[in-house]
Scaffold this active site. Structure first.
Site, PDB file in Angstrom:
ATOM      1  CD  GLU A 142     -55.901  90.634  77.061  1.00 40.96           C
ATOM      2  OE1 GLU A 142     -55.199  89.674  76.679  1.00 40.96           O
ATOM      3  OE2 GLU A 142     -56.202  90.830  78.250  1.00 40.96           O
ATOM      4  CD  GLU A 301     -51.129  90.826  76.027  1.00 40.71           C
ATOM      5  OE1 GLU A 301     -51.392  89.818  76.729  1.00 40.71           O
ATOM      6  OE2 GLU A 301     -51.573  91.960  76.285  1.00 40.71           O
TER       7      GLU A 301
END
Length: 667
Positions: A142, A301
């Site tokens: 991320e 995710e």
């Protein structure tokens, strides 16, 4: 089709691993993501690597038919590296050091970090480049999360100066592009240029701010590419990805994705930003991610439980995980990896729930995931080789996103608000839409929508004009053509370079305050809708009026215009329309272009998406409503979720709340 979860074996006793692997197999898993925060376990002492524990874990997983996506652990450099190089810590715009204790605490321009990165990633690549269990690599984690894209340290200042020198060549060119004559801000050398950190009046030069965002985005990409190049050389053939964050707007994901093999997405539908839980935001995340490489993608995710840090968000109700999972698959995901397998009992994410609760005992969510796993196993052969193909595209421009973040025009306005307004229409009417770069091939579409295209260069203007001339329909709206690529205002009557295409001139404009609305009336039937945010006072010239303002001093002036150009149509919308107005406009645009869906459900909360390979069409109908909705599948289609393989679809199906219907049509 990959189906699995994020797994953190380093956080659990080794004697538990075999139990987890068996439960994963029962859930239908064939992949897990491992390793993205395990640097200290990989390198317990500097230069001394220990992968034996991971080898044992991979072997247990392989025995259950489960393979792995390996994450490089560079998002969280160990304390011993940061103690040795405290200059690597990020600094915020106030000059404060952002220290150790969570993650992403390194500066992307910290060259001292790169030898450590190359060593740990190189050791992983050497160990696992030929490992039969490894199906791919996720780089870092991320990028930019938690406000970590922008750093204002001295290293970033020097790197920014180098970036500007490479782009502009001379300091005179910088001064000209930014208009530094204003407020006597002219620079005599590149070395004088600062990053846009805190100053007396927090209203920095917009050209400087835009270039700093471009530079920061490039710095993240360059850091990532150090690992991409290393892995590609050491482990050719193993796909490389990164878990991006949908509409996150600090990094140009189009540029970042160029060197990745597959785009990745992190998705938490029950954790939307400042809005109620809804199907439209995750749908936009999916379409945006598919657009980064114009290809299917991996969800690295996927929400599986209650999200939250110190405060919990809403717990997914029974059936919601299944519904969100099918939305992912329907919109082009070729991997669904839930976050996480088991909820942590310690650390910063001990309230961020997984499939298993803290106890590790299978419960309601496990049973729901197991059902999904059984269904996905049956669906996978029908999905092989399919992708999402649409006739309509929405152009999402990072330059314009950044420009509106710097200068929102109206209080609280965001560029993505207009993108969402258009995108929601397609979810509600069951039509597919792509979200693409300004560099995309417009010739693949019948309709292209270009929200808030303020910054534009001559090449893009010409590309849009040729698209319309060849028979396409382009929809532009307020502020189109108002800025040059350096973020300067154009010194010409608006819509600037689009005047020949649109056939209009804009005499005046202004904001519509937050506590007010304006009225817009459509020609012909007189249907009215509300307008917000902005108004343009349009002189139609050789364009025809589609709708006019019906209030304020500009009442009677066009709010929407249309002009024939070659074989196509160019539309201009001089305000933000409400949902009814967007629907009326786009219904007409899609109908005129023959871009309406072949099959849909007449309910705004039933989502329809299609994956195809040219000969097969797999259609998903997903009920996000709280009431049952009747659907009528096309004659001759096959129900892919029926207990009996190859069963024909019923003439009518009552689709229950949270339920999904998937059917196959073959030419």
């Amino acid at each position: 089709m990959y189906f699995g979860a994020c797994y953190y074996p380093e956080q659990w006793p080794e004697e538990r691993w075999a139990t987890d692997a068996k439960l994963m197999r029962e859930a239908g898993f064939n992949v897990v993501r491992i390793g993205e925060f395990a640097w200290n376990d990989f390198e317990p002492r500097e230069g001394a690597f220990d992968f034996d524990w991971l080898d044992r874990c991979l072997a247990l997983l392989a025995n259950e038919g489960i393979r792995v996506i390996l994450g490089t652990p560079t998002a969280s450099p160990p304390k011993w590296i940061m103690d040795r190089h405290p200059e690597l810590y990020k600094r915020d715009m106030y000059g404060h050091v952002r220290g150790f204790g969570t993650r992403m605490h390194y500066c992307f321009n910290g060259t001292e970090y790169l030898p450590y990165v190359r060593r740990v990633v190189g050791a992983m690549a050497a160990r696992y480049k030929d490992h039969p269990s490894v199906v791919g690599w996720q780089i870092d984690n991320e990028f930019g999360c938690s406000d970590t894209t922008w750093c204002y340290c001295d290293r970033c200042k020097v790197a920014f100066q180098r970036w500007l020198r490479s782009k502009y060549g001379t300091i005179e060119a910088v001064n000209e592009a930014w208009g530094t004559v204003v407020w006597n801000n002219r620079y005599a050398s590149f070395e004088e240029i600062e990053t846009p950190k805190l100053t007396v009046y927090q209203l920095h030069n917009p050209g400087l701010q835009l270039d700093f965002r471009r530079f920061s985005s490039d710095a993240v990409r360059d850091f990532m590419n150090v690992q991409v190049e290393l892995l590609r050389a050491a482990a050719p053939g193993q796909p490389i990805t990164h878990n991006m964050m949908g509409t996150f707007n600090e990094i140009d994901y189009y540029k970042m994705s160029e060197t990745l093999d597959v785009a990745g997405l992190d998705l938490y539908p029950n954790f939307p930003h400042n809005e109620p839980i809804n199907p439209y935001t995750p749908a936009l995340f999916h379409d945006a991610t598919r657009g980064f490489k114009h290809a299917n993608y991996w969800v690295l995710e996927h929400q599986s439980g209650t999200p939250g840090g110190n405060i919990l968000k809403e717990t997914p109700k029974p059936g919601e995980l299944r519904r969100w999972t099918y939305q992912s698959i329907a919109r082009g995901a070729d991997a669904v990896v839930y976050f996480r397998w088991r909820t942590a009992t310690f650390g910063a994410e001990e309230y961020w729930h997984g499939i298993l609760q803290h106890s590790g005992v299978p419960g309601r969510k496990f049973e729901e995931v197991r059902r999904i796993g059984e269904e996905v196993a049956r669906l996978a052969p029908h999905l092989e080789g399919t992708t999402v193909r649409n006739d309509v595209a929405i152009v999402r421009s990072f330059d314009n996103d950044w420009a509106f973040a710097i200068q929102p025009h109206a209080p609280g306005y965001e560029y993505l608000r207009q993108v969402r307004n258009y995108h929601r229409y397609f979810v509600e009417c069951g039509a597919g839409v792509d979200v693409v770069s300004p560099d995309a091939d417009f010739g693949a579409y019948r309709v292209v929508i270009l929200p808030n295209l303020a910054i534009v260069d001559d090449a893009l203007v010409g590309k849009i004009s040729r698209f319309v001339e060849a028979g396409g329909a382009a929809v532009l709206d307020f502020r189109a053509g108002s800025k040059q690529p350096d973020n300067r205002m154009r010194a010409e009557v608006l819509p600037g370079p689009f005047k020949p295409l649109l056939g209009i001139a804009i005499d005046d404009y202004g904001i519509i305050p937050l506590d007010r609305k304006q009225r817009v009336a459509f020609e012909g039937d007189g249907t009215e809708c509300e307008a917000s945010v902005w108004y343009d006072v349009i002189e139609p010239n050789d364009a025809e009026t589609v709708a006019s303002f019906a209030s304020d001093y500009f009442a009677g002036a066009p709010a929407i215009t249309r002009r024939r150009h070659g074989r196509g149509l160019a539309y201009y919308v001089g305000t933000e329309l409400d949902r009814a107005g967007v629907r009326k406009l786009l219904d007409a645009v899609l109908t005129a272009q023959g871009a309406t869906p072949d099959w849909t459900v007449d309910h705004p909360e039933v989502e329809v998406s299609v994956r195809s390979d040219g000969g097969r069409r797999v259609t998903f109908a997903i009920n996000h409503a709280s009431v049952p909705v009747p659907i009528r599948p096309p004659a001759g289609s096959v129900d892919l979720l029926a207990a009996e393989p190859g069963a024909a679809c019923p003439e009518e199906e009552l689709l229950q709340p949270n339920d999904v219907f998937v059917f196959l049509q073959e030419d």
